[in-house]
Motif scaffolding. Structure first.
Motif, short mmCIF file in Angstrom:
data_model
loop_
_atom_site.label_atom_id
_atom_site.label_comp_id
_atom_site.label_asym_id
_atom_site.label_seq_id
_atom_site.Cartn_x
_atom_site.Cartn_y
_atom_site.Cartn_z
N GLN A 1 0.91 -1.09 0.03
CA GLN A 1 0.05 -0.08 0.02
C GLN A 1 0.77 1.39 -0.13
O GLN A 1 0.82 2.19 -0.74
N CYS B 1 3.95 1.63 -0.95
CA CYS B 1 4.71 1.65 -2.44
C CYS B 1 3.62 2.24 -3.48
O CYS B 1 4.13 2.99 -4.29
N LEU B 2 2.65 1.53 -3.67
CA LEU B 2 1.50 2.27 -4.39
C LEU B 2 1.21 3.87 -4.48
O LEU B 2 0.86 4.52 -5.25
N MET C 1 -3.14 4.17 -8.82
CA MET C 1 -2.80 2.63 -9.34
C MET C 1 -3.29 1.80 -7.99
O MET C 1 -3.73 2.16 -6.97
N LEU D 1 -3.38 -2.65 -6.94
CA LEU D 1 -3.13 -3.72 -7.35
C LEU D 1 -4.03 -4.98 -6.80
O LEU D 1 -4.70 -4.94 -5.85
N GLY E 1 -3.38 -0.19 -2.95
CA GLY E 1 -3.81 0.89 -3.82
C GLY E 1 -5.16 1.25 -3.67
O GLY E 1 -5.99 0.69 -2.71
N LEU F 1 -1.78 -5.33 -12.08
CA LEU F 1 -1.80 -3.57 -11.71
C LEU F 1 -2.41 -2.82 -12.74
O LEU F 1 -2.51 -2.95 -13.98
N VAL G 1 -3.51 0.97 -13.79
CA VAL G 1 -3.07 2.32 -13.70
C VAL G 1 -3.90 3.22 -14.58
O VAL G 1 -4.18 2.95 -15.79
N ALA H 1 6.36 0.74 -12.42
CA ALA H 1 5.71 0.44 -11.27
C ALA H 1 5.69 -1.05 -11.14
O ALA H 1 6.11 -1.73 -10.23
N LEU I 1 7.56 -3.22 -8.44
CA LEU I 1 6.73 -4.28 -7.61
C LEU I 1 7.20 -5.61 -7.72
O LEU I 1 7.44 -6.33 -6.76
#
Length: 360
Positions: free
Chosen positions: A8, A10-11, A22, A24, A34, A75, A77, A91, A95
């Motif tokens: 979470q 990182c996104l 974004m 996931l 995300g 993912l 986006v 990204a 990941l």
């Protein structure tokens, strides 16, 4: 696995930098990290999961596959402009790298412990293998190193230094005085090389700690799923060696011989056999001098002359000792059949003594 909290964060960072929402999703269309206003349509999502494509554009939304098939993620986006595709690919790569680091560092020890203890489902093992790019052709060897008078932490530190140039080998403590080494074998490595390594590990740790160190090896595992079986073999080898081959510092599962068979016999059967051979006589009360004489006599293939020479006793003295044993238990050790019966019965007696001491 990498924690959802870390995914979470990182996104959120990716989204703030790229200024694009974004999210996931796993293969069941469940959002694991995300945020988006709404998930992709189920029909389109499922079709993309089953396709061979790595990316699919849906207007202002791009779907990317993250990781390997089946065990991977999707993912999503959302945004506009020409930067959406390169930012999405960046990204994805980050990941995937995060998953690799997560498996190799955060959960490495936990995974190997669960694997050795047979606490993982086949699908979990397969997912880990895919994440770590471990092919089905990889072979593994399991070794156990046990110390008497030293702790597992000290043994582990020494073993890690010895295997510093082997990043794919696992070194993990299993009990307070034992450490397991799961070695990924190179092409051409065989049982002989594994035994040589066991001797090196045992001798080095013994020299560093000044303690009695024993090592054991299981049979080669042809896949990660078989590692737990090899671990059980290595552990059994240590226990069997402690009962029947206490003088050995290195023992392999394949060399346990009749000791392995006796170790797996039920207790009532062992008690019945001892009573059949010795009757009411307790074999643990046998004189140490008699036992030393008998064992040396057996090692010399029942040769009286050679045994008397090695024990520095007269031949008649040796014969007297053997006849004394015959009067005590009714077995003539000079006869091959009686000698084998006595040896097996004493091994069973040692096993029963080990079980009694273990229960205290």
């Amino acid at each position: 696995m990498v924690s959802n909290r870390l995914l979470q964060e990182c996104l959120e960072d990716f989204g703030d930098i790229a200024r694009m929402p974004m999210a996931l999703y796993d293969r069941s269309r469940t959002c694991v990290a995300g945020s988006e206003e709404e998930p992709p349509e189920a029909a389109i999502f499922d079709t993309f999961c089953e396709s061979a494509a790595d990316m699919q554009a849906l207007g202002n939304r791009y779907l990317f596959k993250v990781g390997e098939e089946e065990g991977g993620f999707i993912l999503s986006v959302s945004g506009s402009g020409k930067d959406i595709y390169p930012m999405g690919r960046l990204a994805v790569r980050q990941l995937e790298r995060l998953f690799e680091i997560g498996y190799s560092r955060e959960d490495r020890n936990q995974f190997i412990h669960n694997l050795l203890l047979d606490n993982l489902l086949p699908v979990d093992i397969a997912n880990y293998a895919r994440q770590m790019h471990i092919g089905p052709e990889c072979r593994w060897a399991v070794l156990m190193v046990e110390g008497m008078g030293c702790e597992a932490f000290d043994i582990q530190s020494i073993l890690k230094n010895i295997l510093a140039n082997r990043p794919l080998d696992f070194v993990a403590p299993m009990e307070e005085n034992s450490v397991v080494v799961v070695r990924r074998l190179e092409e051409g490595e065989r049982e002989e090389q594994i035994q040589e390594l066991a001797h090196v590990l045992s001798d080095t740790v013994s020299a560093e700690t000044l303690c009695r160190i024993r090592a054991s090896c299981g049979t080669i595992a042809t896949s990660l799923r078989e590692v737990s079986r090899s671990y059980k073999e290595a552990r059994m080898a240590l226990e069997v060696a402690a009962i029947f081959y206490s003088s050995r510092n290195v023992v392999t599962y394949e060399e346990l011989g009749i000791g392995r068979l006796i170790y797996q016999l039920p207790v009532p059967l062992c008690e019945m056999f001892i009573k059949e051979v010795f009757g009411s006589y307790d074999p643990e009360t046998l004189d140490e001098e008699i036992l030393t004489t008998v064992y040396q006599f057996m090692e010399n293939d029942l040769n009286l002359s050679e045994t008397s020479r090695q024990l520095y006793v007269h031949r008649n003295t040796l014969v007297y000792r053997l006849e004394k044993l015959q009067k005590t238990i009714g077995l003539d050790i000079r006869q091959f059949e009686d000698a084998m019966t006595f040896k097996i019965a004493m091994m069973v007696s040692d096993y029963m003594k080990y079980l009694r001491e273990k229960q205290r």
